[in-house]
Design an enzyme around this catalytic site. Structure first.
Site, PDB file in Angstrom:
ATOM      1  N   THR A 140      -3.931  23.898  10.046  1.00  0.00           N
ATOM      2  CA  THR A 140      -2.794  23.648  11.247  1.00  0.00           C
ATOM      3  C   THR A 140      -3.488  25.220  11.766  1.00  0.00           C
ATOM      4  OG1 THR A 140      -1.794  21.611  10.284  1.00  0.00           O
ATOM      5  CG2 THR A 140      -0.706  22.852  12.413  1.00  0.00           C
ATOM      6  N   LYS A 224      -1.778  18.364  17.022  1.00  0.00           N
ATOM      7  CA  LYS A 224      -1.638  19.236  16.120  1.00  0.00           C
ATOM      8  C   LYS A 224      -0.063  19.012  16.137  1.00  0.00           C
ATOM      9  CE  LYS A 224      -0.732  19.163  11.804  1.00  0.00           C
ATOM     10  NZ  LYS A 224      -1.348  18.179  10.826  1.00  0.00           N
ATOM     11  N   ASN A 228       3.664  17.460  15.277  1.00  0.00           N
ATOM     12  CA  ASN A 228       5.012  18.007  14.365  1.00  0.00           C
ATOM     13  C   ASN A 228       5.788  18.185  15.538  1.00  0.00           C
ATOM     14  OD1 ASN A 228       2.563  16.930  12.150  1.00  0.00           O
ATOM     15  ND2 ASN A 228       2.272  18.619  11.232  1.00  0.00           N
ATOM     16  N   GLY A 273      19.438  11.644   7.450  1.00  0.00           N
ATOM     17  CA  GLY A 273      19.735  12.029   6.362  1.00  0.00           C
ATOM     18  C   GLY A 273      20.067  14.503   6.512  1.00  0.00           C
ATOM     19  N   CYS A 280       5.254  22.208   5.999  1.00  0.00           N
ATOM     20  CA  CYS A 280       4.292  21.143   7.875  1.00  0.00           C
ATOM     21  C   CYS A 280       5.082  21.331   8.633  1.00  0.00           C
ATOM     22  CB  CYS A 280       3.136  19.915   7.736  1.00  0.00           C
ATOM     23  SG  CYS A 280       2.557  19.899   6.075  1.00  0.00           S
ATOM     24  N   ARG A 347       8.314  22.497  -0.793  1.00  0.00           N
ATOM     25  CA  ARG A 347       8.510  23.596  -0.081  1.00  0.00           C
ATOM     26  C   ARG A 347       9.794  23.652   1.179  1.00  0.00           C
ATOM     27  NH1 ARG A 347       2.355  24.510   1.149  1.00  0.00           N
ATOM     28  NH2 ARG A 347       2.107  22.823  -0.094  1.00  0.00           N
TER      29      ARG A 347
HETATM   30  C1  UGA Z   1       3.901  15.826   8.267  1.00  0.00           C
HETATM   31  C2  UGA Z   1       3.218  14.636   9.171  1.00  0.00           C
HETATM   32  O1  UGA Z   1       4.217  13.592   8.972  1.00  0.00           O
HETATM   33  C3  UGA Z   1       1.884  14.615   8.737  1.00  0.00           C
HETATM   34  O2  UGA Z   1       1.203  13.651  10.025  1.00  0.00           O
HETATM   35  C4  UGA Z   1       1.188  15.772   8.677  1.00  0.00           C
HETATM   36  O3  UGA Z   1      -0.035  15.845   8.731  1.00  0.00           O
HETATM   37  C5  UGA Z   1       1.689  16.740   7.763  1.00  0.00           C
HETATM   38  O4  UGA Z   1       3.145  16.377   8.064  1.00  0.00           O
HETATM   39  C6  UGA Z   1       0.894  18.309   8.017  1.00  0.00           C
HETATM   40  O5  UGA Z   1       0.759  18.440   8.744  1.00  0.00           O
HETATM   41  O6  UGA Z   1       0.158  18.764   7.244  1.00  0.00           O
HETATM   42  P1  UGA Z   1       5.111  16.082   5.856  1.00  0.00           P
HETATM   43  O7  UGA Z   1       5.188  17.017   5.555  1.00  0.00           O
HETATM   44  O8  UGA Z   1       3.708  14.920   4.311  1.00  0.00           O
HETATM   45  O9  UGA Z   1       3.670  15.142   7.298  1.00  0.00           O
HETATM   46  O10 UGA Z   1       6.037  14.495   5.648  1.00  0.00           O
HETATM   47  P2  UGA Z   1       6.532  14.176   6.539  1.00  0.00           P
HETATM   48  O11 UGA Z   1       6.239  12.423   5.890  1.00  0.00           O
HETATM   49  O12 UGA Z   1       6.307  14.354   8.052  1.00  0.00           O
HETATM   50  O13 UGA Z   1       8.285  13.771   6.478  1.00  0.00           O
HETATM   51  C7  UGA Z   1       8.883  15.181   6.535  1.00  0.00           C
HETATM   52  C8  UGA Z   1      10.070  15.708   6.536  1.00  0.00           C
HETATM   53  O14 UGA Z   1      10.823  14.830   7.349  1.00  0.00           O
HETATM   54  C9  UGA Z   1      10.712  15.403   4.941  1.00  0.00           C
HETATM   55  O15 UGA Z   1      11.340  16.259   4.023  1.00  0.00           O
HETATM   56  C10 UGA Z   1      11.457  14.239   4.965  1.00  0.00           C
HETATM   57  O16 UGA Z   1      12.139  13.510   4.179  1.00  0.00           O
HETATM   58  C11 UGA Z   1      11.910  14.491   6.607  1.00  0.00           C
HETATM   59  N1  UGA Z   1      11.566  12.789   7.177  1.00  0.00           N
HETATM   60  C12 UGA Z   1      10.920  12.348   7.558  1.00  0.00           C
HETATM   61  C13 UGA Z   1      12.836  12.216   7.905  1.00  0.00           C
HETATM   62  O17 UGA Z   1      14.201  12.896   7.399  1.00  0.00           O
HETATM   63  N2  UGA Z   1      13.179  11.309   8.530  1.00  0.00           N
HETATM   64  C14 UGA Z   1      12.384  10.387   9.272  1.00  0.00           C
HETATM   65  O18 UGA Z   1      13.183   8.995   9.454  1.00  0.00           O
HETATM   66  C15 UGA Z   1      11.243  10.983   8.401  1.00  0.00           C
END
Ligand code: UGA
Length: 468
Positions: A140, A224, A228, A273, A280, A347
């Protein structure tokens, strides 16, 4: 797991050529890409500067938590289609495609730090040895990075009078679900000056499904950041709504169900939450804001998203304070330390921020996490690391309150009666809304979630009650 089975279904058919692929960077993304492509039938070499990492991966050991990845790496290594090296000279000259999957951490002002990308591009350029492979950027990186890489490569191949072949192919893998996501993409975004190169990259994913979107370099890079940032926006939006729900005595779960059936809205990424974290979302939203600022474009929506996200942390502490009186000297059990479930990644973890605030107010913590152990965790502050125990009930023993800060499903199966009897107090703050409120109350707990107000903690309800 299912994703690995999916891999065998998608192996190259006889008509598709197996390519030589180099993947620079053997972190989460790079290792999933490398082993995923190997399982599709390509010959892949992962290049990383860390000798320890290369050694571990070559032995089929994955030193981070990612469901299904150890099997995928071992299968690849055993089949001789996957290997790892620290040497660009070994991996680059034979490659038809070189993927860049290095990290782009945030600088203090929010801009993405491109040093790793530049260094990798220079190392690739120095090892091309007369070849002109397609260089695919998966990291990214700010809009215009493709052109930066192009410039670095052009400088090296100028004498050959050939044009660099640069493609941007952003990744959408979620940590903890990355193997599944690799084999089940909903879309594959490819940006390039050359339609031919774009199609060549698309062909590597053949058989996986998902919409192929071909565009130019800058647009692919932008997609991208927008993806996000929008995910982050949804989370902050529902978190703000959840705080209104708390104040108004309204159940946010019902609000989400009530709006989510409208297919224009949907229910995904609408879990309230203690805020979003990870490597990311926070970094990408900051980088997009920085890009806007640099061009004089204001980004008030993105700025509000960040503000709400910070507020969720302090709001968690406010709730615990209001339930316990003061936090000074209170024993609080914490379940969950990482930025979300299914990962050992801490992180930008909101859980760590909340714990820091609780400690500052004099609380004593005992912390349980399903995967983070007391071993060396440089990112976890020592005073939190020292509070780690290896069992959820041990963390809760003698506690005045329990704070659930990540959404591991195993937290839902801890017997609540046993939990209640091991605690001194009866307060649960469910910072991820993963417990059933009625079940918790039936077990004798005072339960408070996010947007799931407890009548005693709800000013509007109190007032309405007083008026009745
Ligand atoms: C995120 C994106 O979802 C991916 O599509 C992307 O490829 C990735 O970043 C990246 O750029 O590499 P990720 O960082 O693994 O993925 O985590 P997420 O599942 O998106 O969750 C991010 C944060 O949001 C977490 O702290 C999670 O607990 C929080 N979250 C997620 C919420 O508080 N509520 C939700 O409904 C969903």
């Amino acid at each position: 797991m299912g994703a690995v089975h999916a891999a065998s279904r998608h192996q190259l058919n006889g008509h598709t050529r197996a390519h030589n692929i180099a993947v620079v960077g053997s972190g989460h993304v790079g290792t999933v890409m490398a082993s995923g492509f190997a399982s599709l039938g390509h010959h892949v070499v992962g290049i990383d500067r860390s000798e320890a990492l290369v050694r571990a991966l070559s032995d089929g050991e994955v030193p981070f938590h990612e469901d299904g990845l150890p099997d995928l790496v071992r299968d690849g290594v055993r089949s001789n289609r996957l290997r790892f090296t620290t040497s660009y000279a070994d991996g680059v000259p034979k490659a038809d495609f070189i993927f860049l999957a290095v990290d782009t951490p945030a600088t203090p002002v929010g801009a993405a730090d491109l040093r790793n990308i530049r260094a990798a591009a220079h190392s690739i350029a120095g090892s091309l040895n007369g070849t002109n492979p397609v260089i695919v950027n998966k990291s990214t990186s700010p809009i215009g990075t493709g052109e930066t890489i192009e410039g670095i490569i052009r400088g090296k191949i100028a004498a050959t009078r050939r044009e660099p072949r640069i493609v941007s192919n952003p990744e959408f893998l979620r940590q903890g679900r990355a193997v599944f996501d690799f084999f089940n993409p909903d879309r594959i975004v490819i940006g390039s000056r050359s339609n031919r190169d774009a199609r060549a990259v698309a062909s590597l994913y053949q058989g996986l499904g998902g919409e192929i979107i071909i565009t130019n370099l800058r647009t692919a890079e932008m997609i991208k950041y927008v993806a996000n940032s929008f995910l982050a926006t949804r989370i902050s939006f529902i978190n703000e709504v959840a705080r209104l729900c708390d104040a108004l005595g309204v159940e946010v779960d019902h609000v989400v169900a009530g709006i989510g059936h409208d297919e224009r809205i949907g229910t995904h990424f609408f879990k309230p939450g203690i805020g979003f974290g990870g490597s990311c979302l926070p970094k990408d939203i900051a980088a997009l804001r920085y890009m806007g600022e640099a061009l004089g474009v204001s980004t008030p929506v993105l700025s509000a998203v960040q503000q709400v996200n910070q507020h969720q942390r302090t709001d968690a502490v406010r709730k615990l304070r209001s339930l316990l009186g003061s936090l000074d000297g209170k024993r609080i059990a914490v379940w969950g330390l990482t930025f979300k479930a299914q990962t050992e990644d801490t992180r930008e973890s909101p859980a760590i921020d909340v714990m820091g605030l609780l400690l500052n107010e004099g609380a004593e913590l005992r912390v349980y996490d399903p995967v983070v152990r007391q071993r060396e965790q440089p990112r976890v502050p020592a005073r939190i690391r020292d509070a780690l125990v290896s069992d959820p009930l041990e963390a809760a023993r003698g506690a005045d309150a329990l704070a659930i800060l990540t959404d591991w499903s195993e937290f839902q199966t801890v017997p609540l009666a046993g939990l209640r009897s091991s605690m001194t107090g009866n307060v649960i703050f469910d910072g991820r809304n993963i417990l059933d409120r009625t079940t918790a109350e039936d077990a004798g707990f005072v339960y408070v979630g996010v947007g799931r107000p407890h009548p005693a903690a709800t000013p509007a309800t109190r007032k309405a009650g007083a008026a009745a």
